[in-house]
Design an enzyme around this catalytic site. Structure first.
Site, short mmCIF file in Angstrom:
data_model
loop_
_atom_site.label_atom_id
_atom_site.label_comp_id
_atom_site.label_asym_id
_atom_site.label_seq_id
_atom_site.Cartn_x
_atom_site.Cartn_y
_atom_site.Cartn_z
CE LYS A 5 -10.24 -12.59 7.60
NZ LYS A 5 -9.46 -13.41 6.70
NE ARG A 101 -9.28 -14.85 -1.01
CZ ARG A 101 -9.55 -14.89 0.29
NH1 ARG A 101 -10.62 -15.08 0.74
NH2 ARG A 101 -8.40 -15.05 1.20
CE1 TYR A 224 -44.44 -10.67 11.03
CE2 TYR A 224 -42.28 -11.05 11.90
CZ TYR A 224 -43.50 -10.26 11.97
OH TYR A 224 -43.47 -8.74 12.48
CG MET A 272 -35.51 -6.91 12.71
SD MET A 272 -36.05 -5.33 12.07
CE MET A 272 -36.69 -5.68 10.49
C1 LIG Z 1 -8.91 -14.62 7.03
C2 LIG Z 1 -7.58 -14.88 6.88
C3 LIG Z 1 -6.88 -15.67 7.74
C4 LIG Z 1 -7.67 -16.31 9.26
O1 LIG Z 1 -8.42 -17.45 8.65
P1 LIG Z 1 -9.01 -18.44 9.74
O2 LIG Z 1 -9.26 -19.39 9.10
O3 LIG Z 1 -10.30 -17.54 10.53
O4 LIG Z 1 -7.94 -18.71 10.94
C5 LIG Z 1 -5.54 -16.12 7.55
N1 LIG Z 1 -4.91 -15.58 6.43
C6 LIG Z 1 -5.43 -14.96 5.57
C7 LIG Z 1 -4.95 -14.36 4.45
C8 LIG Z 1 -6.91 -14.37 5.70
O5 LIG Z 1 -7.47 -13.65 4.72
#
Ligand SMILES: *Cc1c(COP(=O)(O)O)cnc(C)c1O
Length: 336
Positions: A5, A101, A224, A272
């Protein structure tokens, strides 16, 4: 199941997917749109949409692109039940065990399971949950999650999936049939920098060029807001990377950076497009040399500690399109 992702944790999915494809049984990505993108890149293996579908259009895309989907809410079950699909579907039923969640409550699981199994095009069901703090020294919550999951899935004989990176590394009994490594696959560690296993070799090296070198006198302020003031005469280098590239503005004075075989420290606020480092004790710096912001020489977890954030956030923000990517060797992508 490689988790890719947020554009493969900022590494660039279009560069990495074909290397990953050699070694994994599938790839998991958050959104249906991202999953479609992965298909369009050419990946023909299992693609799982981790947040599942929101509406009928998403479900059509899942069917058309032969994706697998998470179902985490009764509303998704209802939508699936009134949809006819063209292709067999694998559903990952996500169960809430302590993260609070996404996930079906224990009391919702049985009805959802039986409905999904009764859908004519559903071919497989996989049972999954997600850990909230498997990297923590306090093992209570993860143990509770494993126990709750075990209780809830006891009536069914389906493959299971629990572990993210920290689960894989710290909880061997939670590996089960499918594991879902994200951060560790890119050589990042979910633990503190001191606890990092040497086997985790960073895939990304982020570098930027020295643009200028200047000498300061006592009282000269840097950058800055003048948050750093020279106590005596000193030499600094201006490095061409800033928060516009994903190098966080929140990084304080004293953040480490690797420059020509030596660790140096930032002075003044990150701007930046640039940031300054103290090279008073470093005789071998020249304009044009490249500093390493993080990579094999300096762990991204260390920089994340200075930024008071998670290494994943630093890596993800490397999606900035102005960062030039160079693939070095079979398994390395260099970012400038
Ligand atoms: C992002 C995610 C993972 C991977 O998590 P890491 O801690 O980066 O290995 C695994 N399972 C789900 C459902 C996730 O959302």
């Amino acid at each position: 199941m490689a988790v890719v992702k947020a554009d493969a944790y900022g590494h660039g999915l279009k560069y990495l997917w074909s290397y990953l494809a050699r070694d994994v049984d599938g790839m998991a990505i958050a959104r249906v749109s991202e999953a479609v993108y992965l298909r369009e890149l050419g990946y023909k293996g299992i693609v799982l949409a981790l947040s599942g579908f929101d509406d009928g259009d998403d479900l059509q895309a899942i069917d058309e692109y032969k994706l697998q989907t998470v179902i985490h809410h009764p509303r998704q079950v209802a939508l699936l039940m009134k949809t006819t699909l063209k292709h067999p579907l694998t559903v990952w039923l996500k169960i809430e065990t302590g993260m609070h969640r996404l996930g079906l409550e224990a009391a919702e699981v049985d009805a959802a399971y039986h409905q999904i199994k009764a859908h004519p095009q559903v071919e497989n069901v996989i049972l999954m949950t997600h850990f909230a703090s498997s990297e923590s020294k306090d093992v209570t919550l993860t143990q509770k999650q494993i126990d709750a999951f075990g209780r809830i899935i006891a009536p069914y004989s389906e493959p299971c999936s629990l572990s993210n990176s920290a689960g894989i590394l710290a909880w061997p009994k939670a590996r089960q049939q499918w594991v879902r490594p994200g951060l560790m696959m890119y050589g990042g560690s979910p633990f503190t920098p001191a606890e990092k296993q040497p086997v985790l070799q960073p895939v990304m090296r982020l570098t930027a060029p020295v643009k200028a070198i200047r000498t300061l006198q006592a009282g000269d302020a840097v950058g800055y807001g003048g948050t750093f003031v020279a106590k005596g005469s000193m030499t600094i280098a201006v490095v061409g990377v800033g928060y516009g590239d994903g190098y966080p503005r929140a990084l304080p004075n004293g953040t480490p950076m690797w420059l020509n075989a030596k660790m140096v420290k930032t002075v003044g606020r990150v701007s930046m497009d640039s940031v300054m480092v103290d090279i008073s004790d470093h005789d071998n710096v020249a304009v044009g040399q490249r500093a390493v912001l993080w990579g094999p020489e300096l762990a991204v977890e260390t920089v994340a500690e200075y930024a008071k954030t998670d290494p994943r956030e630093l890596l993800c923000k490397m999606v900035m399109h102005r960062i030039e990517r160079k693939i070095i060797g079979d398994n390395n992508v260099e970012h400038h």
